[in-house]
Design a protein around this motif. Sequence first.
Motif, mmCIF file in Angstrom:
data_model
loop_
_atom_site.group_PDB
_atom_site.id
_atom_site.type_symbol
_atom_site.label_atom_id
_atom_site.label_comp_id
_atom_site.label_asym_id
_atom_site.label_seq_id
_atom_site.Cartn_x
_atom_site.Cartn_y
_atom_site.Cartn_z
ATOM 1 N N ALA A 39 -25.742 9.180 -5.876
ATOM 2 C CA ALA A 39 -24.651 10.022 -5.140
ATOM 3 C C ALA A 39 -23.083 9.464 -5.521
ATOM 4 C CB ALA A 39 -24.789 10.284 -3.612
ATOM 5 N N THR A 40 -23.105 8.210 -6.145
ATOM 6 C CA THR A 40 -21.736 7.620 -5.965
ATOM 7 C C THR A 40 -21.500 6.935 -7.366
ATOM 8 O OG1 THR A 40 -22.905 5.413 -4.887
ATOM 9 C CG2 THR A 40 -21.803 7.144 -3.446
ATOM 10 N N GLY A 41 -22.405 7.347 -8.205
ATOM 11 C CA GLY A 41 -22.424 6.685 -9.593
ATOM 12 C C GLY A 41 -22.542 5.242 -9.478
ATOM 13 N N VAL A 42 -23.419 4.816 -8.630
ATOM 14 C CA VAL A 42 -23.974 3.546 -8.379
ATOM 15 C C VAL A 42 -23.560 2.290 -9.768
ATOM 16 C CG1 VAL A 42 -25.750 1.840 -7.866
ATOM 17 C CG2 VAL A 42 -25.328 4.000 -6.522
ATOM 18 N N GLU A 43 -23.068 1.528 -9.503
ATOM 19 C CA GLU A 43 -22.868 0.292 -10.606
ATOM 20 C C GLU A 43 -22.492 -0.924 -9.433
ATOM 21 O OE1 GLU A 43 -20.514 -1.451 -14.307
ATOM 22 O OE2 GLU A 43 -20.058 0.654 -13.471
ATOM 23 N N LEU A 44 -23.611 -1.756 -9.605
ATOM 24 C CA LEU A 44 -23.329 -2.900 -8.841
ATOM 25 C C LEU A 44 -22.873 -4.095 -9.847
ATOM 26 C CD1 LEU A 44 -26.265 -3.010 -6.258
ATOM 27 C CD2 LEU A 44 -23.885 -1.944 -6.284
ATOM 28 N N ILE A 45 -22.152 -4.916 -9.394
ATOM 29 C CA ILE A 45 -21.365 -5.912 -10.282
ATOM 30 C C ILE A 45 -21.309 -7.306 -9.554
ATOM 31 C CG2 ILE A 45 -19.800 -4.428 -11.599
ATOM 32 C CD1 ILE A 45 -17.799 -4.990 -9.743
ATOM 33 N N GLY A 46 -21.163 -8.283 -10.262
ATOM 34 C CA GLY A 46 -21.212 -9.502 -9.612
ATOM 35 C C GLY A 46 -22.320 -9.870 -8.505
ATOM 36 N N PRO A 47 -22.067 -10.354 -7.238
ATOM 37 C CA PRO A 47 -23.074 -10.571 -6.476
ATOM 38 C C PRO A 47 -23.421 -9.378 -5.697
ATOM 39 C CG PRO A 47 -20.992 -11.428 -5.587
ATOM 40 C CD PRO A 47 -20.757 -10.683 -6.908
ATOM 41 N N GLY A 48 -23.791 -8.401 -6.036
ATOM 42 C CA GLY A 48 -24.359 -6.998 -5.631
ATOM 43 C C GLY A 48 -23.188 -6.246 -5.091
ATOM 44 N N GLU A 49 -22.012 -6.201 -5.666
ATOM 45 C CA GLU A 49 -20.950 -5.691 -5.338
ATOM 46 C C GLU A 49 -20.856 -4.101 -6.028
ATOM 47 O OE1 GLU A 49 -17.794 -6.755 -3.250
ATOM 48 O OE2 GLU A 49 -19.469 -8.141 -2.607
ATOM 49 N N ALA A 50 -20.452 -3.336 -5.254
ATOM 50 C CA ALA A 50 -20.344 -1.898 -5.700
ATOM 51 C C ALA A 50 -18.788 -2.007 -6.474
ATOM 52 C CB ALA A 50 -20.176 -0.862 -4.659
ATOM 53 N N ALA A 51 -18.772 -1.162 -7.829
ATOM 54 C CA ALA A 51 -17.551 -1.066 -8.556
ATOM 55 C C ALA A 51 -16.809 0.045 -7.736
ATOM 56 C CB ALA A 51 -17.860 -0.659 -9.746
ATOM 57 N N GLY A 52 -17.209 1.229 -7.643
ATOM 58 C CA GLY A 52 -16.411 2.162 -6.500
ATOM 59 C C GLY A 52 -15.427 2.705 -7.073
ATOM 60 N N SER A 53 -15.066 4.011 -6.475
ATOM 61 C CA SER A 53 -13.777 4.395 -6.575
ATOM 62 C C SER A 53 -13.286 4.905 -5.389
ATOM 63 C CB SER A 53 -13.944 5.767 -8.060
ATOM 64 O OG SER A 53 -15.131 6.694 -7.216
ATOM 65 N N TYR A 54 -12.092 5.816 -5.191
ATOM 66 C CA TYR A 54 -11.340 6.174 -4.098
ATOM 67 C C TYR A 54 -11.111 7.618 -4.048
ATOM 68 C CZ TYR A 54 -11.740 1.492 -2.294
ATOM 69 O OH TYR A 54 -12.221 0.073 -2.006
ATOM 70 N N ARG A 55 -11.195 8.305 -3.053
ATOM 71 C CA ARG A 55 -10.435 9.309 -2.931
ATOM 72 C C ARG A 55 -9.024 9.468 -2.202
ATOM 73 N NH1 ARG A 55 -12.367 14.224 1.283
ATOM 74 N NH2 ARG A 55 -10.932 15.620 0.582
ATOM 75 N N HIS A 56 -7.854 9.811 -2.895
ATOM 76 C CA HIS A 56 -6.575 9.753 -2.162
ATOM 77 C C HIS A 56 -6.627 11.174 -1.933
ATOM 78 C CE1 HIS A 56 -1.893 10.222 -3.330
ATOM 79 N NE2 HIS A 56 -2.336 10.166 -1.888
ATOM 80 N N TYR A 57 -6.598 11.242 -0.170
ATOM 81 C CA TYR A 57 -6.447 12.519 0.316
ATOM 82 C C TYR A 57 -5.075 12.329 1.189
ATOM 83 C CZ TYR A 57 -7.575 9.679 4.594
ATOM 84 O OH TYR A 57 -7.312 8.656 5.548
ATOM 85 N N GLU A 58 -4.757 13.769 1.478
ATOM 86 C CA GLU A 58 -3.693 14.107 2.406
ATOM 87 C C GLU A 58 -4.032 15.209 3.494
ATOM 88 O OE1 GLU A 58 0.920 15.792 2.039
ATOM 89 O OE2 GLU A 58 0.007 15.101 0.231
ATOM 90 N N VAL A 59 -3.521 15.068 4.550
ATOM 91 C CA VAL A 59 -3.776 15.696 5.572
ATOM 92 C C VAL A 59 -2.676 17.256 5.570
ATOM 93 C CG1 VAL A 59 -3.781 16.281 8.217
ATOM 94 C CG2 VAL A 59 -4.452 14.285 7.123
ATOM 95 N N LYS A 60 -3.521 18.199 5.353
ATOM 96 C CA LYS A 60 -2.790 19.461 5.262
ATOM 97 C C LYS A 60 -3.444 20.582 6.207
ATOM 98 C CE LYS A 60 -1.112 18.893 0.497
ATOM 99 N NZ LYS A 60 -0.951 19.505 -1.024
ATOM 100 N N ALA A 61 -2.617 21.124 7.179
ATOM 101 C CA ALA A 61 -3.137 22.216 8.236
ATOM 102 C C ALA A 61 -4.613 21.685 8.608
ATOM 103 C CB ALA A 61 -3.659 23.518 7.226
ATOM 104 N N SER A 62 -4.310 20.259 9.265
ATOM 105 C CA SER A 62 -5.509 19.725 9.663
ATOM 106 C C SER A 62 -6.886 19.555 9.216
ATOM 107 C CB SER A 62 -5.726 20.791 11.147
ATOM 108 O OG SER A 62 -4.893 20.785 11.957
#
Length: 394
Positions: free
Chosen positions: A363-386
Amino acid sequence: MKKLLLATAATALTAGAVSADEVKVGIILGFTGPIESITPMMGGAAELALKEVNDSGKFLNGDTLVPVRADSTCVDAAAATAAAERLITSDGVVAIMGADCSGVTGAILSNVAVPNGVPMVSPSATSPALSSAEDNGLFFRTAPSDARQGEVLAEILKEKGVGEIAVTYTNNDYGKGLADSFVAAFEGNGGKVTLTAPHEDGKADYSAEIGALASAGGDLLAVFGYTDQGGKGIIQASIDTGAFDTYLMGDGMYGDSLLADLGPDMEGTFGTVPWAQGEGTEIFTKLAADNDLNAESSYTRESYDAAALIALAMAAGGEASSAAVAANLLNVANAPGEPIMPGELGKALEILAGGGEIDYVGATGVELIGPGEAAGSYRHYEVKASKFETVEYK
């Protein structure tokens, strides 16, 4: 070439080996405490992966995976350690999906998992300190380290032209790790931090903390805390006193309960949370909805992936043991091999049973690097209308 590490019969005698057809997997999360509003979805997602494996009927010799829940509390290291000890000594789990918060995860790792040779796959413990923890090859995580999150947050502020900021963080390994990473990156970009101040969870009044932060000033306030505890209290106190209008939030603050209570007063607030996009994410979103899970809840995807990796590592090793999980998890997580999406765990088991290789995308595009670390990505979000609205992915 990735080598498929097949466990030998001797490893069946090592810690966590199971001879019966019932294979127990621990799920230790903060079902009480400062993130209790999001852990039910995390636990449900992990159990969904285990159920998918069971429903396929293709796990090892028809063995059944049985999830066993335990409460990490998120913040009480002694309670979390005791809960993990019960999982291993009383329940006989072969691996642990969890823990969640960084401090209790580190405590369980050093005091329970390593001494007993039991692997852990955390979906949400993000402290940079865990990257260098003595783990004997037993610790993995499906969420990226906060060393990266701090850099992403600083990058967003630079793009927005924010030059001065006050920072408060929950006074534990997670909060301090993220705050240190962010401050270093923000100041490295030429920004000024007016005050960096810890806050304690569980207080009824945060007016003193907000008073000091407001006096220091800044274009906005960075809050690296928890959505159901001190972080929320800090923002409430700021709203009550008019100290700050806008907040920068770390991943621990992302939760529907926060917006349900404070949303109208948080318009324009923004932040980051580990996230993914692409085919695997889309498939999981539908899979979750079909099973009454909210795929948009924090670390739900990462929890599904963590549990799936545990099961697939055992299948790759040919036995339901702790040793098989530790030896094979990186192999099933990474290329080469047949890409495996959510909902395809039965297909993965068939491939492994036939001596083939898989590359678990999940579900997250798994890629483990180094000692079992997730490469990962982030969602930049903004609060609009709650509501949390996506700005971009980084």
